[in-house]
Design an enzyme around this catalytic site. Structure first.
Site, PDB file in Angstrom:
ATOM      1  NE  ARG A 164      47.827  52.408  51.643  1.00  0.00           N
ATOM      2  CZ  ARG A 164      46.826  51.954  52.410  1.00  0.00           C
ATOM      3  NH1 ARG A 164      45.945  51.099  51.923  1.00  0.00           N
ATOM      4  NH2 ARG A 164      46.694  52.390  53.640  1.00  0.00           N
TER       5      ARG A 164
ATOM      6  CG  HIS B 184      41.025  52.365  49.464  1.00  0.00           C
ATOM      7  ND1 HIS B 184      42.233  52.998  49.401  1.00  0.00           N
ATOM      8  CD2 HIS B 184      41.089  51.612  50.605  1.00  0.00           C
ATOM      9  CE1 HIS B 184      42.983  52.666  50.448  1.00  0.00           C
ATOM     10  NE2 HIS B 184      42.294  51.810  51.190  1.00  0.00           N
TER      11      HIS B 184
HETATM   12  P1  NDP Z   1      50.857  44.076  59.269  1.00  0.00           P
HETATM   13  O1  NDP Z   1      51.926  45.038  59.629  1.00  0.00           O
HETATM   14  O2  NDP Z   1      50.106  43.396  60.343  1.00  0.00           O
HETATM   15  O3  NDP Z   1      51.473  42.932  58.325  1.00  0.00           O
HETATM   16  C1  NDP Z   1      52.383  43.201  57.323  1.00  0.00           C
HETATM   17  C2  NDP Z   1      52.884  41.883  56.749  1.00  0.00           C
HETATM   18  O4  NDP Z   1      53.694  42.155  55.594  1.00  0.00           O
HETATM   19  C3  NDP Z   1      53.763  41.113  57.731  1.00  0.00           C
HETATM   20  O5  NDP Z   1      53.495  39.737  57.633  1.00  0.00           O
HETATM   21  C4  NDP Z   1      55.177  41.436  57.233  1.00  0.00           C
HETATM   22  O6  NDP Z   1      56.124  40.421  57.520  1.00  0.00           O
HETATM   23  C5  NDP Z   1      54.943  41.497  55.745  1.00  0.00           C
HETATM   24  N1  NDP Z   1      55.988  42.261  55.053  1.00  0.00           N
HETATM   25  C6  NDP Z   1      56.333  43.563  55.235  1.00  0.00           C
HETATM   26  N2  NDP Z   1      57.336  43.913  54.414  1.00  0.00           N
HETATM   27  C7  NDP Z   1      57.649  42.804  53.708  1.00  0.00           C
HETATM   28  C8  NDP Z   1      58.590  42.520  52.698  1.00  0.00           C
HETATM   29  N3  NDP Z   1      59.457  43.451  52.259  1.00  0.00           N
HETATM   30  N4  NDP Z   1      58.639  41.266  52.193  1.00  0.00           N
HETATM   31  C9  NDP Z   1      57.790  40.319  52.635  1.00  0.00           C
HETATM   32  N5  NDP Z   1      56.856  40.520  53.589  1.00  0.00           N
HETATM   33  C10 NDP Z   1      56.783  41.750  54.114  1.00  0.00           C
HETATM   34  O7  NDP Z   1      49.852  44.861  58.302  1.00  0.00           O
HETATM   35  P2  NDP Z   1      48.281  44.606  58.089  1.00  0.00           P
HETATM   36  O8  NDP Z   1      48.105  43.184  57.773  1.00  0.00           O
HETATM   37  O9  NDP Z   1      47.499  45.160  59.211  1.00  0.00           O
HETATM   38  O10 NDP Z   1      47.977  45.530  56.814  1.00  0.00           O
HETATM   39  C11 NDP Z   1      48.664  45.314  55.601  1.00  0.00           C
HETATM   40  C12 NDP Z   1      48.281  46.395  54.594  1.00  0.00           C
HETATM   41  O11 NDP Z   1      46.948  46.189  54.119  1.00  0.00           O
HETATM   42  C13 NDP Z   1      48.257  47.827  55.134  1.00  0.00           C
HETATM   43  O12 NDP Z   1      49.559  48.369  55.184  1.00  0.00           O
HETATM   44  C14 NDP Z   1      47.384  48.531  54.100  1.00  0.00           C
HETATM   45  O13 NDP Z   1      48.193  49.029  53.054  1.00  0.00           O
HETATM   46  C15 NDP Z   1      46.493  47.428  53.559  1.00  0.00           C
HETATM   47  N6  NDP Z   1      45.088  47.631  53.943  1.00  0.00           N
HETATM   48  C16 NDP Z   1      44.173  47.921  52.949  1.00  0.00           C
HETATM   49  C17 NDP Z   1      42.836  48.047  53.243  1.00  0.00           C
HETATM   50  C18 NDP Z   1      41.821  48.287  52.167  1.00  0.00           C
HETATM   51  O14 NDP Z   1      40.678  48.652  52.463  1.00  0.00           O
HETATM   52  N7  NDP Z   1      42.145  48.078  50.910  1.00  0.00           N
HETATM   53  C19 NDP Z   1      42.334  47.933  54.636  1.00  0.00           C
HETATM   54  C20 NDP Z   1      43.368  47.601  55.595  1.00  0.00           C
HETATM   55  C21 NDP Z   1      44.686  47.455  55.241  1.00  0.00           C
HETATM   56  P3  NDP Z   1      56.493  40.030  59.055  1.00  0.00           P
HETATM   57  O15 NDP Z   1      55.288  39.286  59.555  1.00  0.00           O
HETATM   58  O16 NDP Z   1      57.669  39.176  58.944  1.00  0.00           O
HETATM   59  O17 NDP Z   1      56.727  41.345  59.765  1.00  0.00           O
HETATM   60  C1  OXD Z   2      43.946  50.992  55.711  1.00  0.00           C
HETATM   61  C2  OXD Z   2      43.065  51.202  54.566  1.00  0.00           C
HETATM   62  O1  OXD Z   2      45.168  51.074  55.569  1.00  0.00           O
HETATM   63  O2  OXD Z   2      41.830  51.279  54.771  1.00  0.00           O
HETATM   64  O3  OXD Z   2      43.424  50.737  56.809  1.00  0.00           O
HETATM   65  O4  OXD Z   2      43.532  51.264  53.432  1.00  0.00           O
END
Ligand code: NDP
Ligand code: OXD
Length: 308
Positions: free
Chosen positions: A223, A271
């Site tokens: 983000r 994006h």
């Molecule tokens: P998940 O919820 O599967 O994974 C989130 C990860 O972040 C977990 O490993 C979690 O730790 C870790 N995490 C959360 N908070 C913290 C913190 N404060 N400190 C350290 N680690 C932290 O999410 P996704 O992988 O599915 O997606 C991640 C992000 O990717 C989405 O929220 C979105 O913003 C972005 N995204 C962007 C896209 C694009 O097109 N640019 C497409 C898809 C997603 P733990 O494992 O311990 O819970």
């Molecule tokens: C998502 C994205 O969060 O596309 O899936 O950014």
């Protein structure tokens, strides 16, 4: 169930409505309209209008078409009791991995320089790659982060993953939240795939960049609000960072007068790192709707306190 589809960003929302209806013939799927029916039990959304929650007070489940729910959680009228479900993958993870590999390989193998050499008709092999000089650090070890990390590890780059819990990701070194400094000290290519939460907003800052290995490179595909833009520019100017690729921005679309557009050290994409693919996403949501109707628990439910 009555399911309403509401998205302010879809150019062809009826395609989604039809696909959902086909996948769930035993339920009624309809497109959101200003009036609302007042009867919907669930909504499938991406950037829904604020009136959705006023006009459809019976919603129990909200299925987000994306992985990130930060924008939904910021909606002032989001009811407390509603169950928020995010897409778990939906075809995005492999695209995110491709995206990261593309820029990682371009940097580590200096492939961008061959275009300049070709323009001069110069036959000049550049240095061989030394993978150990390109350790990758992935922030976030969830559905997206784990796939990105494993893709890089599969090409023999040294890979570390930093997450809240330090959950293991095969073929990589795992670091828990309290080991951020150790994680950064071993990282040259920093890839951000964290959810946007109160804890992670602004995490891509000078304080973090200065702990990376020299000549570091940033890939932000999570983000825009993770990044402190002024700190990125300062670290590019000082040479602390060699460059950055940014897929996400605080303001989207990125305004046409934004300095990132014309900065040769920054690669901008609109994006697109990982798009939710309709067939996979619809299949996943349909499976979850059926599980809910059967009274079973489902995965991908957002923890409101953690904000992801
Ligand atoms: P998940 O919820 O599967 O994974 C989130 C990860 O972040 C977990 O490993 C979690 O730790 C870790 N995490 C959360 N908070 C913290 C913190 N404060 N400190 C350290 N680690 C932290 O999410 P996704 O992988 O599915 O997606 C991640 C992000 O990717 C989405 O929220 C979105 O913003 C972005 N995204 C962007 C896209 C694009 O097109 N640019 C497409 C898809 C997603 P733990 O494992 O311990 O819970
Ligand atoms: C998502 C994205 O969060 O596309 O899936 O950014």
């Amino acid at each position: 169930m009555e399911i309403v589809f509401a998205s302010r960003h879809e150019s062809n929302p009826l395609e989604w409505v039809n696909a959902l209806q086909q996948a769930l013939p035993e339920h009624r799927v309809r497109l959101w309209d200003e009036g609302g029916s007042g009867r919907a039990d669930a909504a499938v959304v991406w950037a829904p209008p604020a009136e959705l929650f006023v006009r459809e007070p019976g919603l129990t489940h909200l299925f987000n078409l994306g992985a990130g729910v930060d924008a939904l959680l910021r909606m002032p009228d989001l009811p407390d009791g509603i169950t928020l479900v995010r897409v778990e993958d939906g075809g995005m993870a492999v695209q995110m991995a491709e995206y990261v590999l593309h820029y990682l390989i371009r940097e580590s193998r200096d492939l961008g320089r061959y275009a300049g050499l070709q323009a001069q008709a110069r036959w000049q092999p550049l240095d061989d790659i030394d993978r150990d000089a390109w350790p990758v650090g992935v922030m976030g070890g969830g559905v997206m982060g784990a796939r990105v990390a494993q893709a890089c590890a599969a090409l023999d780059y040294p890979v570390a993953v930093w997450s809240r819990s330090g959950r293991p990701v095969a073929g990589t070194r795992a670091f828990s939240q309290d080991r951020l400094a150790d994680f950064l000290a071993g990282t040259r290519v920093l890839v951000n795939v964290l959810p946007l939460t109160d804890d992670t907003r602004g995490i891509l800052s000078r304080a973090v960049f200065e702990q990376l290995r020299p000549d570091a490179y940033l890939i932000n595909i999570a983000r825009g609000d993770h990044l402190v833009e002024a700190d990125l520019l300062a670290c590019l100017d000082s040479g602390r960072l060699r460059g950055a690729v940014l897929d996400v921005f605080s303001r989207e679309p990125l305004p046409s007068d934004h300095p990132f557009w014309t900065d040769a050290r920054i690669q901008v994409t609109p994006h697109v790192a990982g798009a939710s693919l309709m067939s996979l996403t619809v299949r996943q949501i349909a499976g979850k709707v059926r599980a809910v109707v059967r009274g079973e628990s489902i995965t991908g439910v957002v923890d409101r306190a953690r904000q992801y």
